[in-house]
Design a protein around this motif. Sequence first.
Motif, PDB file in Angstrom:
ATOM      1  N   ASP B  12       4.595  -3.549   5.819  1.00 39.83           N
ATOM      2  CA  ASP B  12       3.361  -3.991   5.185  1.00 39.83           C
ATOM      3  C   ASP B  12       2.545  -4.825   6.172  1.00 39.83           C
ATOM      4  O   ASP B  12       2.466  -6.042   6.062  1.00 39.83           O
ATOM      5  N   PRO B  13       1.932  -4.170   7.158  1.00 35.45           N
ATOM      6  CA  PRO B  13       1.205  -4.925   8.181  1.00 35.45           C
ATOM      7  C   PRO B  13      -0.020  -5.606   7.602  1.00 35.45           C
ATOM      8  O   PRO B  13      -0.479  -5.277   6.520  1.00 35.45           O
ATOM      9  N   ASP B  14      -0.544  -6.538   8.345  1.00 29.62           N
ATOM     10  CA  ASP B  14      -1.760  -7.229   7.935  1.00 29.62           C
ATOM     11  C   ASP B  14      -2.923  -6.235   7.938  1.00 29.62           C
ATOM     12  O   ASP B  14      -3.122  -5.500   8.905  1.00 29.62           O
ATOM     13  N   PRO B  15      -3.732  -6.229   6.858  1.00 31.86           N
ATOM     14  CA  PRO B  15      -4.824  -5.247   6.782  1.00 31.86           C
ATOM     15  C   PRO B  15      -5.786  -5.317   7.970  1.00 31.86           C
ATOM     16  O   PRO B  15      -6.194  -4.280   8.503  1.00 31.86           O
ATOM     17  N   ALA B  16      -6.155  -6.534   8.381  1.00 35.40           N
ATOM     18  CA  ALA B  16      -7.117  -6.657   9.486  1.00 35.40           C
ATOM     19  C   ALA B  16      -6.526  -6.112  10.789  1.00 35.40           C
ATOM     20  O   ALA B  16      -7.214  -5.426  11.565  1.00 35.40           O
ATOM     21  N   GLU B  17      -5.240  -6.399  11.023  1.00 33.51           N
ATOM     22  CA  GLU B  17      -4.599  -5.880  12.242  1.00 33.51           C
ATOM     23  C   GLU B  17      -4.480  -4.361  12.186  1.00 33.51           C
ATOM     24  O   GLU B  17      -4.656  -3.657  13.187  1.00 33.51           O
ATOM     25  N   ALA B  18      -4.186  -3.849  10.992  1.00 37.48           N
ATOM     26  CA  ALA B  18      -4.096  -2.393  10.838  1.00 37.48           C
ATOM     27  C   ALA B  18      -5.457  -1.748  11.104  1.00 37.48           C
ATOM     28  O   ALA B  18      -5.541  -0.682  11.730  1.00 37.48           O
ATOM     29  N   LEU B  19      -6.509  -2.420  10.638  1.00 42.34           N
ATOM     30  CA  LEU B  19      -7.858  -1.888  10.855  1.00 42.34           C
ATOM     31  C   LEU B  19      -8.193  -1.881  12.353  1.00 42.34           C
ATOM     32  O   LEU B  19      -8.782  -0.910  12.861  1.00 42.34           O
ATOM     33  N   ARG B  20      -7.802  -2.952  13.034  1.00 43.18           N
ATOM     34  CA  ARG B  20      -8.076  -3.021  14.474  1.00 43.18           C
ATOM     35  C   ARG B  20      -7.382  -1.875  15.213  1.00 43.18           C
ATOM     36  O   ARG B  20      -7.959  -1.251  16.090  1.00 43.18           O
ATOM     37  N   THR B  21      -6.161  -1.582  14.791  1.00 44.42           N
ATOM     38  CA  THR B  21      -5.445  -0.454  15.405  1.00 44.42           C
ATOM     39  C   THR B  21      -6.156   0.861  15.108  1.00 44.42           C
ATOM     40  O   THR B  21      -6.339   1.711  15.993  1.00 44.42           O
ATOM     41  N   ALA B  22      -6.581   1.015  13.846  1.00 44.26           N
ATOM     42  CA  ALA B  22      -7.217   2.281  13.454  1.00 44.26           C
ATOM     43  C   ALA B  22      -8.591   2.451  14.079  1.00 44.26           C
ATOM     44  O   ALA B  22      -9.105   3.569  14.186  1.00 44.26           O
ATOM     45  N   GLY B  26     -11.657   5.323  15.101  1.00 45.35           N
ATOM     46  CA  GLY B  26     -12.908   5.237  14.363  1.00 45.35           C
ATOM     47  C   GLY B  26     -12.657   5.208  12.864  1.00 45.35           C
ATOM     48  O   GLY B  26     -11.924   6.042  12.337  1.00 45.35           O
ATOM     49  N   VAL B  27     -13.249   4.202  12.195  1.00 40.47           N
ATOM     50  CA  VAL B  27     -13.122   4.078  10.739  1.00 40.47           C
ATOM     51  C   VAL B  27     -14.528   4.056  10.155  1.00 40.47           C
ATOM     52  O   VAL B  27     -15.388   3.323  10.635  1.00 40.47           O
ATOM     53  N   ASP B  28     -14.762   4.852   9.140  1.00 40.34           N
ATOM     54  CA  ASP B  28     -16.041   4.861   8.422  1.00 40.34           C
ATOM     55  C   ASP B  28     -15.717   5.181   6.973  1.00 40.34           C
ATOM     56  O   ASP B  28     -15.578   6.344   6.596  1.00 40.34           O
ATOM     57  N   PHE B  29     -15.552   4.120   6.170  1.00 39.18           N
ATOM     58  CA  PHE B  29     -15.022   4.332   4.831  1.00 39.18           C
ATOM     59  C   PHE B  29     -15.588   3.325   3.854  1.00 39.18           C
ATOM     60  O   PHE B  29     -15.473   2.115   4.052  1.00 39.18           O
ATOM     61  N   ASP B  30     -16.206   3.794   2.774  1.00 43.31           N
ATOM     62  CA  ASP B  30     -16.714   2.938   1.700  1.00 43.31           C
ATOM     63  C   ASP B  30     -17.577   1.789   2.247  1.00 43.31           C
ATOM     64  O   ASP B  30     -17.477   0.657   1.778  1.00 43.31           O
ATOM     65  N   GLY B  31     -18.412   2.065   3.259  1.00 49.38           N
ATOM     66  CA  GLY B  31     -19.321   1.047   3.792  1.00 49.38           C
ATOM     67  C   GLY B  31     -18.749   0.249   4.948  1.00 49.38           C
ATOM     68  O   GLY B  31     -19.448  -0.549   5.568  1.00 49.38           O
ATOM     69  N   LEU B  32     -17.467   0.443   5.236  1.00 50.02           N
ATOM     70  CA  LEU B  32     -16.825  -0.285   6.336  1.00 50.02           C
ATOM     71  C   LEU B  32     -16.801   0.598   7.587  1.00 50.02           C
ATOM     72  O   LEU B  32     -16.377   1.751   7.522  1.00 50.02           O
ATOM     73  N   GLU B  33     -17.262   0.025   8.709  1.00 51.97           N
ATOM     74  CA  GLU B  33     -17.168   0.744   9.987  1.00 51.97           C
ATOM     75  C   GLU B  33     -16.359  -0.089  10.961  1.00 51.97           C
ATOM     76  O   GLU B  33     -16.561  -1.302  11.069  1.00 51.97           O
ATOM     77  N   ALA B  44     -18.660  -3.296  11.075  1.00 54.12           N
ATOM     78  CA  ALA B  44     -19.868  -3.394  10.258  1.00 54.12           C
ATOM     79  C   ALA B  44     -19.532  -3.169   8.791  1.00 54.12           C
ATOM     80  O   ALA B  44     -18.647  -2.380   8.461  1.00 54.12           O
ATOM     81  N   VAL B  45     -20.259  -3.945   7.953  1.00 52.13           N
ATOM     82  CA  VAL B  45     -20.260  -3.723   6.505  1.00 52.13           C
ATOM     83  C   VAL B  45     -21.735  -3.657   6.120  1.00 52.13           C
ATOM     84  O   VAL B  45     -22.587  -3.935   6.972  1.00 52.13           O
ATOM     85  N   PRO B  46     -22.095  -3.283   4.876  1.00 48.49           N
ATOM     86  CA  PRO B  46     -23.511  -3.058   4.569  1.00 48.49           C
ATOM     87  C   PRO B  46     -24.459  -4.188   4.959  1.00 48.49           C
ATOM     88  O   PRO B  46     -25.591  -3.925   5.354  1.00 48.49           O
ATOM     89  N   VAL B  69     -12.008  -4.662   3.940  1.00 47.41           N
ATOM     90  CA  VAL B  69     -10.825  -4.375   4.753  1.00 47.41           C
ATOM     91  C   VAL B  69      -9.642  -4.005   3.862  1.00 47.41           C
ATOM     92  O   VAL B  69      -8.943  -3.026   4.108  1.00 47.41           O
ATOM     93  N   GLU B  70      -9.464  -4.788   2.808  1.00 45.18           N
ATOM     94  CA  GLU B  70      -8.337  -4.520   1.917  1.00 45.18           C
ATOM     95  C   GLU B  70      -8.532  -3.192   1.174  1.00 45.18           C
ATOM     96  O   GLU B  70      -7.565  -2.473   0.897  1.00 45.18           O
ATOM     97  N   ASN B  71      -9.766  -2.859   0.847  1.00 49.32           N
ATOM     98  CA  ASN B  71     -10.068  -1.589   0.192  1.00 49.32           C
ATOM     99  C   ASN B  71      -9.700  -0.411   1.109  1.00 49.32           C
ATOM    100  O   ASN B  71      -9.027   0.547   0.706  1.00 49.32           O
ATOM    101  N   TRP B  72     -10.117  -0.521   2.372  1.00 50.97           N
ATOM    102  CA  TRP B  72      -9.768   0.534   3.332  1.00 50.97           C
ATOM    103  C   TRP B  72      -8.250   0.642   3.480  1.00 50.97           C
ATOM    104  O   TRP B  72      -7.682   1.725   3.464  1.00 50.97           O
ATOM    105  N   PHE B  73      -7.636  -0.533   3.561  1.00 53.41           N
ATOM    106  CA  PHE B  73      -6.193  -0.583   3.787  1.00 53.41           C
ATOM    107  C   PHE B  73      -5.446   0.088   2.622  1.00 53.41           C
ATOM    108  O   PHE B  73      -4.541   0.889   2.829  1.00 53.41           O
TER     109      PHE B  73
END
Lengths: 291, 373
Positions: B12-22, B26-33, B44-46, B69-73
């Motif tokens: 269960d990694p930290d969401p922000a760290e997981a996002l940084r890895t991803a 490239g991440v583009d999901f529900d307004g999160l880039e 970026a967020v809206p 971030v948590e939504n993407w995660f």
Amino acid sequence: MSEALLIVAHGSHLNPQSSTPAQDHADALRASGRFDEIREAYWKEEPSFRNALRTVTADEVYVVPLFVSEGYFTEQVIPRELRLDFEAADWDSDGTSADHTTLEPTDVDKRVHYCGPVGTHDAMTDVIVRRAETVTSNDDVGAGVGLAVVGHGTKRNENSAKAIQYHADRIRDRDRFDEVRALFMDEDPEVDDVTDHFESDDVVVVPLFIADGYHTQEDIPEDMGLTDDGRGGYEVPTRIDGHDIWYAGAIGTEPLMADVVLERAADAGADVDAPETPGDGAIDSARADGD
Amino acid sequence: MSGTTATDPDPDPDPAEALRTAAADGVDFDGLEATRHDDGFHLAVPDASYDDLSASAFLDATRGHEAYVENWFFWHQHAPQDDASWAFLRWIERPDDPVPERCERLADGTTREWGQLLVEARTDEGGQRRYDLRHVDDADADVATLSVHTDPTDARRIRKTDGNGRYRPLSTAPTLARGWIFDDLDPTALVRAVEGFYPATIQNWHRERAGDLDVAHWHETISRQTGIYGVVQTWDRGEGHDHVNWVAEACCADSQCLKRREWEYDEETPLNVPGGDGVFPCREPCSLVIATARRWTRMEAEQARTYEFDLTPSEKAQIEAIIDAVADGRTDEIREADTSDGANRYRARYLRAKRFDDAGNLCGVPTENDEAE
């Protein structure tokens, strides 16, 4: 590569017990952790065979028919409804030797390992013997006892009787029971005259049916004279013509059947090793209480 | 120091760290880039955007935007990743709304109906979704009065009988029993439970949304029948399709089945009865329809003949009322002493006493009248 087990059974529009064995064996196997994913599908219930494969997530699917014999359902209905391009010749069976074949369904991107029915697997012989043990509460039952293996029998499909005869022959070869006979509901030799076929005082009667229902709970008990009305139940054993008849009910409800399902899938190449500590190895030790 | 090791990846990694890895992919999901470039990270967020971030600055920048971030995660780490389950879980929380609004709603719990099921989704700390599942008519029931289930495979056993203990051969009949709740399910378990109540509905709903529902119409479906059902093929005689309209009206109306009928007589010939308003589609005549059609095929091989009965106007109306009551499944609702209802038991018994002969023939008119042949 993830693997799934799909148990396919007849089911019923009228009898809620019809699908109970498939559900119970699926639950037992699920509890044993032998498969990533276990699903059931039915001819008369849901999910239907037609919708079955799309309910499976895994790419490799082991389809095991919870049927007694090779014939109309295993050779025509199940493959057609699962959208498998299957010919009975693919099994190269003599009527009881269907093993497995690998096919590509047309509606989903998966590989299907289509197995022969549980009823003709060699391990089924052990289930019949186990059933005789449980109904008599005697783990050594055999000496001085006759065993009747009872099938539906139908003149339309010679394989129906072959499966019954096959297991009766195998049990007879073990020299465990004094007498072993294959009897039938709808063809000769008939189960109605069960005591005519045995000299032993005690006769165990094991019907090779998947589910308890009209045939095993009313037809056969009434035909044998265990009761006038099967809906009221019957005594085990029941004294008839100087013999004690130990009537076992449908073999398909026997917990050890889950092992036969697993063996079918393993024969087709499924990785069914138990995870972590295997306990005593008996799948039925992990079995949930059936309803 | 205890903790995870290189051979034991953090489950269960930290969401922000997981996002940084991803971000590398490239991440583009529900307004999160989130992306990674030669000059650093972009986030970026809206209503906010950050560029050229160092790895640690990236983590700092996510603070304040935890909802995104948590939504993407959740959707990429915890939700089941097969397309149908994923789409279904998204549908539950109305994903067209902006993330902050959705999170607010999820914090309070948000509901969706699926047939007679009521799903309630909510978030716990960290944005994980948990789900409750109950009968839609138990929406306001005290949980203490419901039987609590946690194993999603229980659903397929609950669906077997209705509230009166009668067997339900059709899982999507609107007769699901009440009195149970699946409490605090994870997303995978929720999907399994819903599929236990209504098998294959999520997959077929998803296929329909993706435009590839494989509908098999009536004529095609009966044409592949064999064995005892092969006879149904003889019911299509190239003389119209009224018989199939009657089948669909009898079996497939919303009052009988919650699936929305998408099959017609054939590709070119729609039926002229409603297909229903259900959320999930019916892609071909089911086994109950085929089995019942077998009986009708035999009955409809008979020729109509003329019978003569003497009935009072009230008696004719009463026979119609009895047929309506049975067809609408309301015989249990007719009050014992309500003799104003033609399907009242005393009324029916009186009619039988007066108009049936000893052989059970209405007005003494035999069903088989050989002299008339």
